[in-house]
Design an enzyme around this catalytic site. Structure first.
Site, short mmCIF file in Angstrom:
data_model
loop_
_atom_site.label_atom_id
_atom_site.label_comp_id
_atom_site.label_asym_id
_atom_site.label_seq_id
_atom_site.Cartn_x
_atom_site.Cartn_y
_atom_site.Cartn_z
N HIS A 179 -3.80 -4.89 -0.06
CA HIS A 179 -3.32 -5.47 1.21
C HIS A 179 -3.42 -6.99 1.16
O HIS A 179 -4.48 -7.53 1.46
CB HIS A 179 -4.16 -4.94 2.38
CG HIS A 179 -3.88 -3.52 2.71
ND1 HIS A 179 -2.91 -3.14 3.62
CD2 HIS A 179 -4.40 -2.37 2.23
CE1 HIS A 179 -2.86 -1.82 3.69
NE2 HIS A 179 -3.76 -1.34 2.86
N CYS A 203 0.84 -1.21 0.00
CA CYS A 203 0.00 0.00 0.00
C CYS A 203 0.87 1.26 0.00
O CYS A 203 1.61 1.48 -0.94
CB CYS A 203 -0.99 -0.04 1.17
SG CYS A 203 -2.33 1.15 0.96
N GLU A 248 -2.37 -9.05 3.24
CA GLU A 248 -2.64 -9.55 4.61
C GLU A 248 -4.12 -9.46 4.96
O GLU A 248 -4.55 -10.00 5.97
CB GLU A 248 -1.79 -8.78 5.63
CG GLU A 248 -2.24 -7.37 6.01
CD GLU A 248 -1.87 -6.28 5.00
OE1 GLU A 248 -1.47 -6.61 3.86
OE2 GLU A 248 -2.00 -5.09 5.35
#
Lengths: 199, 255
Positions: A179, A76, A181
């Site tokens: 993202h 990001c 994650e």
């Protein structure tokens, strides 16, 4: 050991837990030695470009990061600061980035079809064969600034009339605008691919 | 194109998920971690945890369950409830939440929105607006967590939504109180009123029961996401079926 650079943003825990879920030890660190000796380095970033750059500068990490030879993944804002400069700034001047990749980060503008921030799951397609993503897949995005397609863009996504650089790569430096994650199974798979390429 | 989001909302009291009707009479439905896991496995795009009693209760419990969520959840989640300062927000975001949602404290101190945006970034600051129709307009209500404290703020919902956006918020969740828990669909008229005056993501909340309710909110009110609680908790709607229906109706969602 994977080292997550402590850039002061708030998503450090979610990144560390993402590696935990892959049974991969990851350490959050600001220490130049630990970062230089890591097998792979993750450059997170949540918040404001100028704050993150200021933090990296204060920690004396600018040159260290620029000279890393192991695989580096910016996520990001962590991807955006790999570029030369960003329109996201606290004054009228652009915020200088790490300058590892050529290009400028610009503001997303709302339109009839698009709200800003670009928030949610969007489909990412690779335009160049790369180690992180084969087939088109949805990932979770949340950002208000972006990099349009550059020479180092390997995967893109469309948002209204904008073509957004979703994955970038130059030598050992990688970046994802989304993202991983927070992108469910697709995100875990991408992180696995990164680890596989890195370790 | 950006997918439309399906968001499951868990109202949490001491780690247990509860559900009321028109913001009243809360019943315990189950453990928050178990439910979160179930929705994640079913393909929900995002989760919101409303700690509806957090304003006055034990903050440490709060921090502990957020951390437990962050350890296993690999999709974004937002935490709402009792966030009154940058310190409160930092605690929750550092424990692993992706976003924080503020409601009554933003009404008491609108400057809190910009403070949070400056420190943590626009992307993680959500403003929840509880709103209901009063005569021919929509008005903002505050402190809706408990029957005794709910009050009309005398603010127009559309004006407040515009102000929230100007202050830098990254997203608005519009809780339409008249339709909440009633199961007659989202308040399309109210959502359109806010949609037309804002350019940040807008999430519909309150009243979802059937898959068609979601279609209408996406198609007519052009919201970015639809949030539901009871319809999912009571198994009236299952997320994979809902998404299959939306795709058939030509609404792009993540499968």
């Amino acid at each position: 050991m994977i080292v997550i650079v402590d850039t002061g943003g708030a998503n450090l825990a979610s990144l560390r837990y993402a590696f935990d879920r892959l049974n991969q030890k990851a350490k959050v660190s600001q220490d130049p030695n630990e970062i230089q000796n890591a097998k792979a380095v993750i450059l997170p970033g949540v918040g404001h470009a100028s704050h993150v750059m200021k933090k990296i500068e204060t920690l004396g990490l600018i040159k260290i990061i620029q000279n890393l030879a192991q695989p580096v993944l910016g996520i990001c804002l962590g991807m955006q600061i790999l570029f030369e400069e960003s329109e996201e700034s606290i004054d009228k001047m652009n915020t200088p980035g790490l300058g590892i990749l050529p290009g400028k980060v610009i503001a997303l503008k709302p339109s009839k079809y698009t709200t800003v921030p670009h928030m949610g799951w969007n489909k990412v397609k690779s335009i160049t064969h790369n180690a992180l993503l084969d087939s088109p897949t949805e990932f979770y995005f949340v950002h208000s600034y972006f990099i349009s397609e550059t020479a180092h863009t390997v995967s893109v996504c469309s948002y209204g009339e904008n073509k957004i650089s979703a994955i970038v790569n130059k030598n050992n430096f990688w970046g994802t605008q989304f993202h991983p994650e927070r992108s469910g199974l697709s995100g875990s798979l991408l992180l696995k691919q990164f680890i596989k390429a890195a370790l | 194109m950006l997918c439309k989001r399906i968001i499951a909302c868990l109202d949490v009291v001491n780690g247990k998920v509860v559900k009321g009707t028109k913001f009243r009479d809360h019943k315990i439905l189950g453990d928050s971690i178990e439910l979160a896991q179930r929705y994640r496995d079913q393909g929900v795009d995002e989760l919101v945890f409303y700690d509806i009693t957090a304003s006055c209760e034990n903050r440490r419990v709060h921090e502990f369950w957020i951390d437990s969520m962050a350890r296993f959840l690999d999709i974004p989640f937002c935490v709402a409830g009792g966030i009154r300062s940058r310190d409160d927000a930092r605690l929750i975001l550092n424990a692993g939440a992706d976003k924080i949602s503020i409601n009554s404290p933003a009404l008491e101190n609108p400057g809190l929105i910009s403070e949070l945006v400056q420190e943590f970034g626009q992307q993680c600051v959500v403003v929840g607006i509880d709103s209901r129709r009063v005569h021919n307009t929509f008005m903002v209500y505050s402190h809706t967590g408990s029957e005794l404290t709910t009050k009309n703020t005398a603010k127009s919902t559309v004006e407040w939504a515009k102000e929230v956006q100007t202050l830098g918020a990254g997203e608005i969740v519009l809780n339409c109180m008249d339709s909440d828990g009633v199961g007659k669909g989202y308040d399309i008229e109210q959502l359109i009123a806010v949609r037309q005056q804002t350019t940040i993501p807008l999430i519909a909340s309150g009243g979802a029961k059937t898959a068609m309710d979601f279609v209408r909110a996406f198609r007519e009110a052009k919201v970015d996401g639809c949030l539901a609680a009871g319809a999912f908790h009571r198994n009236e709607l299952c997320i994979p079926d809902l998404k299959a229906f939306l795709i058939k109706e030509d609404i792009g969602v993540r499968i």
